[in-house]
Scaffold this active site. Structure first.
Site, PDB file in Angstrom:
ATOM      1  CG  HIS A  55      -1.871   1.144   1.292  1.00 63.36           C
ATOM      2  ND1 HIS A  55      -3.191   0.965   1.652  1.00 63.36           N
ATOM      3  CD2 HIS A  55      -1.745   2.474   1.051  1.00 63.36           C
ATOM      4  CE1 HIS A  55      -3.820   2.123   1.628  1.00 63.36           C
ATOM      5  NE2 HIS A  55      -2.943   3.067   1.272  1.00 63.36           N
TER       6      HIS A  55
ATOM      7  CG  HIS B 278      -0.979   7.019  -1.172  1.00 61.73           C
ATOM      8  ND1 HIS B 278      -2.213   6.993  -1.788  1.00 61.73           N
ATOM      9  CD2 HIS B 278      -1.137   6.425   0.035  1.00 61.73           C
ATOM     10  CE1 HIS B 278      -3.085   6.415  -0.978  1.00 61.73           C
ATOM     11  NE2 HIS B 278      -2.460   6.060   0.138  1.00 61.73           N
TER      12      HIS B 278
ATOM     13  CG  HIS C  12      -9.955   4.316   3.313  1.00 55.89           C
ATOM     14  ND1 HIS C  12      -8.759   5.009   3.332  1.00 55.89           N
ATOM     15  CD2 HIS C  12     -10.644   4.740   4.407  1.00 55.89           C
ATOM     16  CE1 HIS C  12      -8.738   5.816   4.383  1.00 55.89           C
ATOM     17  NE2 HIS C  12      -9.875   5.682   5.054  1.00 55.89           N
TER      18      HIS C  12
ATOM     19  CG  HIS D  82      -4.888   2.341   5.938  1.00 49.33           C
ATOM     20  ND1 HIS D  82      -6.234   2.296   6.163  1.00 49.33           N
ATOM     21  CD2 HIS D  82      -4.737   2.996   4.780  1.00 49.33           C
ATOM     22  CE1 HIS D  82      -6.867   2.907   5.174  1.00 49.33           C
ATOM     23  NE2 HIS D  82      -5.970   3.335   4.320  1.00 49.33           N
TER      24      HIS D  82
ATOM     25  CG  ASP E 184      -1.687   4.862   4.023  1.00 48.79           C
ATOM     26  OD1 ASP E 184      -1.779   5.241   2.841  1.00 48.79           O
ATOM     27  OD2 ASP E 184      -2.437   5.289   4.922  1.00 48.79           O
TER      28      ASP E 184
END
Ligand code: NCD
Ligand code: ZN
Length: 354
Positions: A13, A15, A139, A174, A254
């Site tokens: 995970h 970004h 999420h 998460h 994350d």
């Protein structure tokens, strides 16, 4: 000097953003992790197989520019599941190499304004993901609920989905609560005869932070992320899950960089940029809980197995250099500003190298 050589880890995970920010943050992930599951909440979002192919190409180009050890980094692509997603989009994306669809309920986090309002209308999409073998990443927060309760309230939907789609592999992303850890463990028993289909990622920062570290004393915007860090008892449950050797829990950092002025302002963005310290922080946490022997499985095996991917070939070394502990920079300079990494300005006792 103590050192620990483990299989090259995966980050399930992350970004990676776009444009200049992508080029600036990618090395932190690509130099250490063999693969990373790249989140689709870019602007515009990654909605189709073609979008994912384009985004993957951009990431690979940035990895080549980042140099030697980043070149063999493999981005694992996702698409965003929105109200307009169709079963056909799923099949086409799967054919183009997309391995997961990410669902953000409407307005729950960064760039999620296009999130679906209800899950029921997406059942045909989930059905197709199940038959195509595409993982559904969730999420797990319900918007509009008091922020400390958002994850727990979402667990009802998780349980329902696990029963209705017993062969749909789902990852509750998460996790931040003891209740979520328990729910993931419980789903193994929901459908007799079917092996549990729900797993969870855990971030390095949620293994350390509680709400006190965000707002308990001074306001600490660089600890602000979604889902918000919870109570000490929740943090302790996450540590127990991560260090337990249960294959349903694996690493998803994350890592979510935002420029400093977007964090230190009146209406700050959610996200912790933890990629530059992820493995070092994990080594510290696992060592403090006498579980260093469980670290490799958490970072380099359980996630790959859940996704049905081969384990990475290479290795990384975690070192504990006596004389030169890792001094985390206060800021990382980017083209038009700077980013403050997790643990900025601190010295860490572990250092991870390829
Ligand atoms: C993430 C981001 O900034 O993209 N932010 C965060 O607080 N974690 C989105 C997300 O994963 O919620
Ligand atoms: Zn995220």
């Amino acid at each position: 000097m103590t050192s620990l050589r483990i299989r090259r880890p995966d980050d399930f995970h992350v970004h990676l953003r776009q444009g200049d920010m992508l080029r600036d943050v990618l090395p932190s992930t690509a130099m250490i992790f063999g693969r990373a599951l790249v989140m689709p909440n870019t602007l515009p979002p990654v909605l189709t197989g073609d979008d994912a192919v384009r985004y993957e190409r951009t990431i690979r180009d940035a990895a080549v520019m980042a140099g030697a050890s980043a070149v063999d980094f493999q981005p694992l692509m996702t698409i965003k599941i929105v109200a307009s997603t169709t079963p056909e989009i799923i099949t086409e994306a799967k054919a183009k190499g997309v391995i997961a669809g990410k669902l953000y309920p409407e307005g729950v986090t960064t760039n999620s304004e296009d999130g679906p309002k209800n899950l029921r209308s997406l059942f045909p999409v989930f059905e197709r993901m199940q038959s195509e073998g595409m993982v559904l990443c969730l999420h797990g927060e319900v918007p509009g609920v008091f922020c400390m309760d958002r994850e727990e309230v979402f667990l009802h939907s998780l349980r329902d989905l696990a029963v209705i789609f017993p062969r749909l592999r789902m990852v509750l992303e998460h996790v931040t609560t003891a209740a979520a850890v328990q729910a993931v463990m419980d789903t193994s028993f929901l459908s007799p005869g079917v092996p549990g289909n729900v797993a969870a990622t855990i971030t390095p920062h949620h293994l350390l932070l509680t709400l006190d570290d965000v707002v308990g004393d001074k306001l600490r915007p660089h600890h602000f992320c979604k889902p918000i860090a919870k109570k000490p008892s929740d943090r302790d449950a996450l540590v127990r899950a991560a260090t337990s050797g249960n294959p349903r829990f694996f690493l998803g950092t994350d890592s979510a960089p935002h420029a400093r002025d977007q964090k230190e302002c009146a209406s700050g963005c959610a996200g912790v940029f933890c990629a530059p310290v992820a493995m070092e922080v994990l080594a510290e946490v696992f060592e403090d809980h006498h579980a260093l022997d469980k670290l490799e499985a958490f970072t380099s095996e359980f996630g790959a197995r859940f996704y049905g991917l081969p384990l990475n070939e290479g290795h990384v070394t975690l070192m504990k250099p006596k004389d030169s502990p890792y001094a985390v920079p206060e800021r990382i300079h980017i083209v038009d500003g700077e980013i403050v990494p997790f643990r900025a300005g601190e010295t860490l006792r572990w250092l991870c190298e390829v």
